[in-house]
Write a protein that holds these residues in place. Structure first.
Motif, PDB file in Angstrom:
ATOM      1  N   LEU A   1      37.839  97.151  55.569  1.00  0.00           N
ATOM      2  CA  LEU A   1      36.849  97.638  56.475  1.00  0.00           C
ATOM      3  C   LEU A   1      36.857  99.348  56.196  1.00  0.00           C
ATOM      4  N   VAL A   2      37.913  99.720  56.068  1.00  0.00           N
ATOM      5  CA  VAL A   2      38.090 101.194  56.039  1.00  0.00           C
ATOM      6  C   VAL A   2      37.518 101.757  54.478  1.00  0.00           C
ATOM      7  N   HIS A   3      38.104 101.007  53.567  1.00  0.00           N
ATOM      8  CA  HIS A   3      37.852 101.200  52.125  1.00  0.00           C
ATOM      9  C   HIS A   3      36.444 101.219  51.871  1.00  0.00           C
ATOM     10  N   THR A   4      35.632 100.216  52.558  1.00  0.00           N
ATOM     11  CA  THR A   4      34.341 100.116  52.067  1.00  0.00           C
ATOM     12  C   THR A   4      33.240 100.707  52.893  1.00  0.00           C
ATOM     13  N   ARG A   5      33.769 101.249  54.110  1.00  0.00           N
ATOM     14  CA  ARG A   5      32.627 101.656  55.150  1.00  0.00           C
ATOM     15  C   ARG A   5      32.885 103.185  55.468  1.00  0.00           C
ATOM     16  N   ILE A   6      34.303 103.767  55.065  1.00  0.00           N
ATOM     17  CA  ILE A   6      34.753 104.971  55.781  1.00  0.00           C
ATOM     18  C   ILE A   6      35.067 105.712  54.299  1.00  0.00           C
ATOM     19  N   VAL A   7      35.937 105.017  53.629  1.00  0.00           N
ATOM     20  CA  VAL A   7      36.385 105.820  52.253  1.00  0.00           C
ATOM     21  C   VAL A   7      35.212 105.956  51.444  1.00  0.00           C
ATOM     22  N   ASN A   8      34.703 104.808  51.142  1.00  0.00           N
ATOM     23  CA  ASN A   8      33.497 104.693  50.274  1.00  0.00           C
ATOM     24  C   ASN A   8      32.200 104.083  50.976  1.00  0.00           C
ATOM     25  N   PRO A   9      31.603 104.955  51.742  1.00  0.00           N
ATOM     26  CA  PRO A   9      30.275 104.205  52.659  1.00  0.00           C
ATOM     27  C   PRO A   9      29.400 103.992  51.556  1.00  0.00           C
TER      28      PRO A   9
ATOM     29  N   CYS B   1      41.365  90.598  47.921  1.00  0.00           N
ATOM     30  CA  CYS B   1      42.217  91.651  46.878  1.00  0.00           C
ATOM     31  C   CYS B   1      42.917  92.656  47.814  1.00  0.00           C
ATOM     32  N   LEU B   2      41.883  93.282  48.752  1.00  0.00           N
ATOM     33  CA  LEU B   2      42.386  94.497  49.347  1.00  0.00           C
ATOM     34  C   LEU B   2      43.362  93.838  50.330  1.00  0.00           C
ATOM     35  N   ARG B   3      43.194  92.945  51.215  1.00  0.00           N
ATOM     36  CA  ARG B   3      44.241  92.466  52.074  1.00  0.00           C
ATOM     37  C   ARG B   3      45.616  91.958  51.711  1.00  0.00           C
TER      38      ARG B   3
ATOM     39  N   GLN C   1      49.778  96.343  51.258  1.00  0.00           N
ATOM     40  CA  GLN C   1      51.165  96.998  51.410  1.00  0.00           C
ATOM     41  C   GLN C   1      51.484  97.536  49.980  1.00  0.00           C
ATOM     42  N   ASP C   2      51.135  97.053  48.986  1.00  0.00           N
ATOM     43  CA  ASP C   2      51.573  97.613  47.601  1.00  0.00           C
ATOM     44  C   ASP C   2      50.624  99.062  47.467  1.00  0.00           C
ATOM     45  N   VAL C   3      49.485  99.115  47.754  1.00  0.00           N
ATOM     46  CA  VAL C   3      48.431  99.993  47.705  1.00  0.00           C
ATOM     47  C   VAL C   3      48.845 101.305  48.449  1.00  0.00           C
ATOM     48  N   ASN C   4      49.137 100.929  49.375  1.00  0.00           N
ATOM     49  CA  ASN C   4      49.588 101.860  50.763  1.00  0.00           C
ATOM     50  C   ASN C   4      48.570 102.831  51.161  1.00  0.00           C
ATOM     51  N   PRO C   5      47.334 102.410  51.508  1.00  0.00           N
ATOM     52  CA  PRO C   5      46.395 103.056  51.948  1.00  0.00           C
ATOM     53  C   PRO C   5      46.470 104.177  53.151  1.00  0.00           C
TER      54      PRO C   5
ATOM     55  N   ALA D   1      40.609 105.245  43.060  1.00  0.00           N
ATOM     56  CA  ALA D   1      41.191 105.072  41.770  1.00  0.00           C
ATOM     57  C   ALA D   1      42.177 103.882  41.811  1.00  0.00           C
ATOM     58  N   THR D   2      43.210 103.944  42.597  1.00  0.00           N
ATOM     59  CA  THR D   2      44.191 102.713  42.708  1.00  0.00           C
ATOM     60  C   THR D   2      43.484 101.555  42.810  1.00  0.00           C
ATOM     61  N   VAL D   3      42.469 101.302  43.802  1.00  0.00           N
ATOM     62  CA  VAL D   3      42.068  99.971  43.940  1.00  0.00           C
ATOM     63  C   VAL D   3      41.071  99.740  42.833  1.00  0.00           C
ATOM     64  N   ASP D   4      40.538 100.650  42.237  1.00  0.00           N
ATOM     65  CA  ASP D   4      39.684 100.250  40.859  1.00  0.00           C
ATOM     66  C   ASP D   4      40.781  99.538  39.842  1.00  0.00           C
ATOM     67  N   LYS D   5      42.008 100.116  39.605  1.00  0.00           N
ATOM     68  CA  LYS D   5      42.807  99.343  39.076  1.00  0.00           C
ATOM     69  C   LYS D   5      43.207  97.901  39.393  1.00  0.00           C
ATOM     70  N   VAL D   6      43.466  98.018  40.710  1.00  0.00           N
ATOM     71  CA  VAL D   6      44.189  96.713  41.179  1.00  0.00           C
ATOM     72  C   VAL D   6      43.041  95.624  41.479  1.00  0.00           C
TER      73      VAL D   6
END
Length: 569
Positions: free
Chosen positions: A172-180, A199-201, A205-209, A345-350
């Protein structure tokens, strides 16, 4: 006028008086009255005059007796009823003390949980409204798990609950706040969106956002809530002990001894004589020998309760941990916003879906502005009235419970200090009226009854021995999981200036000046011990992480203001 023989008249009157006196002396009227007043049985069972050829099994006596075998059975039933009722009346206050405070602690825990849940919900309603509808079920799930953990019900892990919440928050944070706008570009209900969210869920813990905040929040809650959970379980154990002791049965030998002490004097017409104090102690210590065996583990258990309530209330750890959830979540979201480009950028790779969004979305700093309320607003000090609730409960509870450390060992004395054992010029020894009881007065416990001249104790009550073993095991497991808890005989609230309750030197109430802190355990320690007592969660650890894992400056200021408002009153 005929002459009156005065001497003859005096002789006749003397004979009549002697006859009336003898008739009264050999009447069972007083015995019948006592039989009726004490509701022992039917009056028809009491003879009008004493008999000499009565076959009695308990109140045997060579002379005349006002008792019958039927009366003995009635006396036996009555004395068991009355003694059991007396024991329960003494234990009622202790049982009520434990049950009432168990409810009070749970109500306080639930009040804090509810307030903290509403406080976190208001963060999303006012600041991150775009997330509210989606995150709301996960907020409910998080606080439901925290509530169940504090109640001691179910196999609930605080650490798992916290990480599940942040796992659900990340998409939710990644798609609506970090990347609205990203959610719209991939379609919220599409299979791509579901795969991307999964995938994000799974990789959160590995991405550590959210930086150190999820772990810091989990560690703080685990440390603060564990003592509350153990306290809830401990209070439940105490109620179980009291319920079982309330239903403990008195032995046949005990019932016979109680009849001899209370009613064998009635058989001789002595309805007002009381048992000698030493005689009463021997009878009661023999009857309650198995209950007295609970003294040592119970004393240890009360010390455990005192230490647990101090850990729960000390430094307001549990209250501040729950009230600080909103601040931790807010800091976690701000961390993700601040590191948006690197995170994307990290999410792009993962997960690979961010490239579908417009390039401007990736490079744009989040437009969602966090506007704090005015500095003088009452919103700056949320939950100030909640801080200190547990400390007040702790002081009240420890003050009362300390009086009952020796409950099981002094119960015979308590019963004999009532209407049973009274020191008078003459008293009943079980066989006759005497000036004092000369037999040896034994101590408490099963082993001491070997020398008891009044009650034969063959074996300990297996039901009470089972609850004794359970209480000892509980104390031992608590001390293994929480080293330092329950090792001191009394609790000394250094610097408080308040007494913890009534106690004396025998109860070990001299202050040691020590304090009980939340013990530090490793994950391995807890994994070894958790199976035994089912306290399923990570260990209690003191927070030794760096400043990144501590409360943020904003949260710290809120806490200081909250404490300042509370103390100002």
């Amino acid at each position: 006028m005929p002459r009156v023989n005065v001497s003859w008249i005096i002789t006749v009157l003397a004979v009549e008086l002697a006859t009336l006196s003898a008739a009264h002396a050999h009447s069972c009227h007083e015995v019948k009255t006592a039989f009726q007043v004490r509701q022992i049985g039917q009056l028809k069972w009491v003879p009008e005059t004493p008999a000499t050829d009565v076959d009695l099994s308990i109140c045997k006596h060579a002379g005349p007796s006002c008792c019958t075998r039927r009366m003995e059975e009635s006396y036996r039933a009555a004395v068991l009823r009355d003694t059991t009722q007396n024991i329960r009346s003494y234990s009622f206050e202790l049982k009520y003390l434990i049950s009432a405070h168990a409810i009070a602690f749970q109500d306080t825990f639930q009040s804090l949980i509810t307030f903290s849940q509403n406080h976190l919900t208001s963060l999303f309603e006012t600041t991150y409204s775009s997330l509210m509808s989606s995150i709301s079920p996960h907020i409910v799930c998080l606080f439901t798990d925290l509530s169940r953990f504090l109640q001691g019900t179910g196999n609930v892990s605080v650490e798992t609950a916290v990480h599940c919440f942040f796992d659900s928050l990340f998409p939710l944070v990644h798609t609506r706040i970090v990347n609205p706008g990203m959610a719209g570009s991939i379609g919220e209900d599409s299979s791509d969106a579901n795969q991307f969210g999964d995938c994000l869920r799974m990789t959160r813990q590995d991405v550590n956002p959210f930086g150190p905040h999820p772990k810091a929040m989990a560690d703080t809650l685990v440390s603060a809530l564990r003592a509350g959970r153990v306290l809830s379980l401990a209070l439940g154990v105490g109620l179980e002990v009291m319920n079982i002791t309330d239903t403990a049965e008195l032995s046949k030998e005990c019932s016979r001894a109680l009849v001899r002490m209370h009613y064998c004097s009635h058989c001789r017409g002595l309805t007002l004589i009381r048992a000698c104090s030493g005689y009463c102690l021997n009878v009661m210590r023999g009857c309650l020998a198995s209950l007295s065996e609970l003294h040592n583990p119970w004393r240890q258990y009360v010390t455990v309760l005192q230490d647990l309530t101090h850990i729960v209330a000390g430094a307001h750890n549990l209250e501040l941990a729950l009230l600080g959830i909103r601040g931790q979540v807010e800091e976690a979201i701000l961390y993700a916003q601040l590191h948006g480009p690197r995170l994307t950028a990290t999410v792009d790779k993962v997960c690979g879906h961010s490239s579908n969004a417009s390039s401007t979305t990736v490079r744009t700093f989040p437009p969602t502005a966090v506007t704090p309320p005015p500095a003088n607003s009452s919103q700056d000090v949320p939950g100030a009235d909640k801080i200190g609730m547990l400390a007040r409960l702790h002081r009240e509870f420890t003050g009362y419970i300390s009086r009952y450390k020796s409950f099981f060992s002094i119960l015979p004395e308590a019963l004999c200090e009532g209407e049973m054992g009274v020191d008078e010029l003459m008293c009943w020894s079980g066989d006759d009226v005497v000036k004092s009881y000369t037999a040896r007065v034994v101590g408490s416990g099963v082993r001491a009854q070997r020398q008891n001249p009044e009650v034969r104790v063959r074996v300990a009550d297996p039901v009470l021995m089972d609850i004794k073993n359970k209480l000892e095991l509980f104390n031992m497991e608590i001390q293994e999981i929480m080293p330092g808890v329950g090792h001191r005989e009394s609790w000394d609230e250094t610097g408080s200036g308040e007494s913890s309750g009534e106690c004396d030197d025998e109860d070990g109430c001299e202050g040691s000046g020590e304090s009980v802190a939340s013990p530090t355990l490793t994950e391995a320690d807890v994994s070894k011990k958790a199976v035994k007592v089912s306290f399923h969660d990570s260990p209690i650890t003191q927070n030794t992480s760096s400043s990144d894992a501590s409360l943020s400056m904003a949260s710290f200021i809120i806490i200081i203001l909250a404490l300042g408002l509370h103390w100002s009153f």
